[in-house]
Design an enzyme around this catalytic site. Structure first.
Site, PDB file in Angstrom:
ATOM      1  CD  GLN A   1      -2.546   4.555   4.848  1.00 45.21           C
ATOM      2  OE1 GLN A   1      -3.615   4.459   4.272  1.00 45.21           O
ATOM      3  NE2 GLN A   1      -2.351   5.453   5.795  1.00 45.21           N
TER       4      GLN A   1
ATOM      5  CG  HIS B   1      -2.112   0.855   1.129  1.00 45.77           C
ATOM      6  ND1 HIS B   1      -2.410   1.607   0.017  1.00 45.77           N
ATOM      7  CD2 HIS B   1      -3.114   1.089   2.031  1.00 45.77           C
ATOM      8  CE1 HIS B   1      -3.524   2.290   0.245  1.00 45.77           C
ATOM      9  NE2 HIS B   1      -3.967   1.995   1.446  1.00 45.77           N
TER      10      HIS B   1
END
Ligand code: CP
Ligand code: NVA
Length: 305
Positions: free
Chosen positions: A131, A128
Site C-alpha cells: 500500500q 502494509h
C-alpha cells in the site's frame, strides 16, 4: 531471493528502482502493451482477511506480466492442517512468489523463514508495505521529488501508517501525525521505525489542524482496522475529533491532496465531500496498486534484478 515483509527490506534506491519499473509498465499499459516479462511464473495468494484491491491488483498484474496467479482458499488449510514449516517448504517448491495477508505479522515472518521463494506481505496487523509503495508512487506522479514534502496522517497509528512512516523516512519525506494518545505508535513500533528509517522526521500531535498545515497530502484510514471490530464503538468516540472533513482540509495548503487506502467508512474518518471532492486522489491510489505491484513482482522475479 528477496522477501518484502516490511519496507525495512528495501533501500531507498530499491524503492526508486521499483517505481521506475512500475512507471515504465504503467505507460506501456496505457498504450495497450502488456509485456510478458514473467512468462510461466506462478504466484500463490493466501488471504486470512478480506481484500479487493490487494488481491485483484496482484492477480491482474501477474496476468499482464504473462504469469499466473492462484488464489488459495481455506481448502489448503493454511495455519491449520500442518506446520508452517511443512506448508512453506512445499508450497515454495511449486510457485515463484507467495503473497500473504495475515492476521498476525509473525505469521508472514514465519512463513518466509521456511520458503524457498519470495514472500510478499499483502497486509498484516503491523504493516502494509505494498500500500505504501503505491501511495508514494502516486505522490511521485504529482511532484518531481518527494524529499522535503510532508505527508500528514490523521487517525490511528496502524499498519498503513507504519509502512508510510518507513517509506517517508527512506525517501526523505517528513511525516506529521495527528493521533489521539493511546493510539500512537508503541515504543516497540517506534524502535522498528527508528532502526529502518533513522532519518525520518516525525511530529506527533493531537491537533489535526496543526498536522495538516504544511502537508502535500492528508491521509487517513479507518479508525478500527480488520480484527478490531469489537473496539469500533470505543474508537468512534476516541477518534471523533480526528475526522477529515472540509473544515480540516481548509487548514491544509492550497493544492494539498486527500488520500485513503480504502475501504473507507464514510461519515467516520472522512466525509463524502472530501473523499469525493476535487482534492481526493483515492481512486488513483487504488488503481496504482496494480502498477506498483507489477513493479514489485518484476523487481523480485524479473530479468532486471
Ligand atoms: N487498501 C487495501 O489493501 O485494500 P484491500 O483490503 O481491498 O486489499
Ligand atoms: N488499516 C486497514 C487497512 C485496510 C486496507 C486494516 O488493516 O483493516
Amino acid at each position: 531471493m528477496r522477501h518484502l515483509i516490511t519496507l525495512a527490506d528495501l533501500t531507498a534506491a530499491e524503492i526508486e528502482r521499483i517505481f521506475a519499473i512500475a512507471e515504465d509498465l504503467k505507460s506501456k499499459y496505457r498504450t495497450g502493451l502488456r509485456e510478458p516479462i514473467l512468462p510461466g511464473r506462478v504466484m500463490a495468494m493466501l488471504f486470512e482477511k478480506q481484500s479487493l484491491r490487494t488481491r485483484v491488483s496482484f492477480q491482474a498484474g501477474m496476468t499482464h506480466l504473462g504469469g499466473s496467479a492462484m488464489f488459495l482458499s481455506d481448502d489448503v488449510g493454511f495455519g491449520k492442517r500442518e506446520t508452517m514449516a511443512d506448508f512453506g517448504r512445499v508450497l515454495s517448491r511449486m510457485v515463484d512468489v507467495i503473497v500473504v495477508r495475515a492476521r498476525r505479522h509473525q505469521t508472514v515472518v514465519e512463513l518466509a523463514e521456511h520458503c524457498e521463494c519470495s514472500v510478499i506481505n499483502g497486509l498484516t496487523d503491523l504493516a502494509h508495505p505494498c500500500q505504501a509503495m503505491a501511495d508514494l508512487f502516486t505522490l511521485r506522479e504529482l511532484v518531481d521529488k518527494l524529499a522535503g514534502h510532508t505527508l500528514a496522517w490523521v487517525g490511528d497509528a496502524n499498519n498503513v501508517a507504519f509502512s508510510l512512516a518507513l517509506g517517508c523516512g527512506k525517501l526523505g519525506m517528513r511525516m506529521t501525525m495527528a493521533t489521539p494518545r493511546g493510539y500512537r505508535f508503541s515504543e516497540e513500533t517506534m524502535a522498528l521505525i527508528r532502526r529502518a528509517a533513522p532519518d525520518l522526521e516525525l511530529d506527533v500531535t493531537d491537533d489535526p489542524a496543526e498536522a495538516v498545515r504544511d502537508a502535500l497530502a492528508v491521509y487517513t484510514d479507518v479508525w478500527a482496522s480488520m480484527g478490531q471490530e469489537a473496539e469500533r464503538e470505543t474508537r468512534k468516540r476516541d477518534f471523533a475529533d480526528y475526522q477529515v472533513n472540509a473544515a480540516l482540509m481548509r487548514h491544509a495548503q492550497q493544492g494539498a491532496v486527500f488520500m485513503h487506502c480504502l475501504p473507507a467508512r464514510r461519515g467516520e474518518e472522512v466525509t463524502d465531500d472530501v473523499i469525493d471532492g476535487p482534492q481526493s486522489i483515492v481512486v488513483d491510489q487504488a488503481a496504482n496498486r496494480m502498477h506498483a505491484q507489477k513493479g514489485i513482482l518484476v523487481w523480485l522475479l524479473g530479468p532486471t534484478t
